[in-house]
Design a protein around this motif. Structure first.
Motif, mmCIF file in Angstrom:
data_model
loop_
_atom_site.group_PDB
_atom_site.id
_atom_site.type_symbol
_atom_site.label_atom_id
_atom_site.label_comp_id
_atom_site.label_asym_id
_atom_site.label_seq_id
_atom_site.Cartn_x
_atom_site.Cartn_y
_atom_site.Cartn_z
ATOM 1 N N LYS A 1 5.918 1.106 3.412
ATOM 2 C CA LYS A 1 5.838 2.501 3.881
ATOM 3 C C LYS A 1 4.644 3.242 3.293
ATOM 4 N N GLU A 2 4.387 2.995 1.994
ATOM 5 C CA GLU A 2 3.264 3.685 1.339
ATOM 6 C C GLU A 2 1.937 3.278 1.965
ATOM 7 N N VAL A 3 1.806 1.967 2.212
ATOM 8 C CA VAL A 3 0.555 1.470 2.799
ATOM 9 C C VAL A 3 0.405 1.996 4.232
ATOM 10 N N LEU A 4 1.514 2.018 4.986
ATOM 11 C CA LEU A 4 1.456 2.539 6.357
ATOM 12 C C LEU A 4 1.018 4.001 6.352
ATOM 13 N N LYS A 5 1.513 4.755 5.363
ATOM 14 C CA LYS A 5 1.125 6.165 5.268
ATOM 15 C C LYS A 5 -0.370 6.289 5.003
ATOM 16 N N GLU A 6 -0.873 5.447 4.114
ATOM 17 C CA GLU A 6 -2.318 5.502 3.820
ATOM 18 C C GLU A 6 -3.145 5.071 5.034
ATOM 19 N N MET B 1 0.600 8.015 14.023
ATOM 20 C CA MET B 1 1.897 7.374 14.279
ATOM 21 C C MET B 1 2.207 6.273 13.253
ATOM 22 N N LEU B 2 1.176 5.800 12.535
ATOM 23 C CA LEU B 2 1.404 4.737 11.540
ATOM 24 C C LEU B 2 2.328 5.205 10.419
ATOM 25 N N GLU B 3 2.314 6.494 10.153
ATOM 26 C CA GLU B 3 3.140 7.033 9.072
ATOM 27 C C GLU B 3 4.626 6.771 9.329
ATOM 28 N N ASN B 4 5.005 6.754 10.588
ATOM 29 C CA ASN B 4 6.421 6.551 10.915
ATOM 30 C C ASN B 4 6.687 5.240 11.655
ATOM 31 N N ALA B 5 5.731 4.333 11.582
ATOM 32 C CA ALA B 5 5.937 3.026 12.225
ATOM 33 C C ALA B 5 6.555 2.060 11.212
ATOM 34 N N PRO B 6 7.478 1.213 11.659
ATOM 35 C CA PRO B 6 8.041 0.221 10.724
ATOM 36 C C PRO B 6 7.121 -0.971 10.498
ATOM 37 N N LEU B 7 6.153 -1.140 11.396
ATOM 38 C CA LEU B 7 5.310 -2.338 11.329
ATOM 39 C C LEU B 7 3.926 -2.044 11.910
ATOM 40 N N ALA B 8 2.920 -2.608 11.250
ATOM 41 C CA ALA B 8 1.569 -2.554 11.823
ATOM 42 C C ALA B 8 0.913 -3.904 11.596
ATOM 43 N N ILE B 9 0.113 -4.302 12.570
ATOM 44 C CA ILE B 9 -0.670 -5.534 12.405
ATOM 45 C C ILE B 9 -2.147 -5.145 12.477
ATOM 46 N N VAL B 10 -2.847 -5.391 11.373
ATOM 47 C CA VAL B 10 -4.284 -5.119 11.314
ATOM 48 C C VAL B 10 -4.989 -6.371 11.826
#
Ligand SMILES: Cc1cc2nc3c(=O)[nH]c(=O)nc-3n(C[C@H](O)[C@H](O)[C@H](O)COP(=O)(O)O)c2cc1C
Length: 176
Positions: free
Chosen positions: A49-54, A65-74
């Protein structure tokens, strides 16, 4: 699967994506087509969550929207392997989005290549520092993924501009 109902989803339920679904997305991504099959893509899966927020401030607009996403793929690309790395990474990003859709998940392509933070730092450098990405890899984009918390209408005939289609030669608008 009906691709006309695939839409970009930017609001997500606060629900973790099951590991098997993340794995299915990655299995599909890792065999995505690429020029001369060089597979110049690499991925960073982010659920912290912290990394998604950053990551949500990696560009001036359009990544919140990344702040509230459960998953991201870079999505990372290696330009040393092929001059088609942008095409290859774009295709794999689309495949990640379509596979997510097939699994009942919504997603959004977040463009970072050529973009800047609100402080004027290149989004790529911001993400590179945050995620410890080596210099030989470019960051094309981030795909945010989650169970949809918004619904959008499917596309229909009214959305399709068939004047963009030519037959046999440019300017011929019928196929007779
Ligand atoms: C190359 C590309 C870059 C995009 N960049 C962003 C972005 O940075 N932020 C965002 O919210 N949406 C982004 N999108 C999503 C588009 O806004 C979206 O696909 C478009 O509005 C069409 O909506 P649809 O996907 O529901 O058909 C991007 C899409 C593509 C293909």
């Amino acid at each position: 699967m009906d691709f006309l109902s695939r839409r970009t989803i930017r609001k997500y339920r606060d629900v973790k994506i099951e590991n098997f679904k993340v794995n299915e997305i990655l299995r599909t991504a890792l065999v995505s087509p690429s020029g001369k099959n060089t597979q110049p893509y690499e991925f960073i899966v982010v659920e912290n969550k912290e990394v998604l927020k950053e990551l949500s401030t990696c560009k001036k607009m359009g990544a919140q929207m990344l702040e509230n996403a459960p998953l991201a793929i870079v999505v990372l690309g290696n330009p040393k392997l092929t001059d088609t790395w942008i095409e290859d990474c774009s295709i794999v990003s689309t495949i990640i989005q379509l596979k997510s859709y097939e699994l009942g998940l919504g997603s959004c392509w977040i463009q970072t290549y050529g973009r800047f933070t609100s402080e004027g730092v290149s989004s790529e450098e911001y993400i590179r520092n945050l995620l410890n990405i080596p210099e030989n890899l470019h960051v094309l984009n981030i795909v945010s993924i989650g169970y949809p918390a918004e619904s959008k209408r499917s596309y229909s005939d009214e959305d399709m501009d068939f004047s963009k289609v030519n037959y046999d030669k440019y300017g011929k608008k019928d196929n007779k």
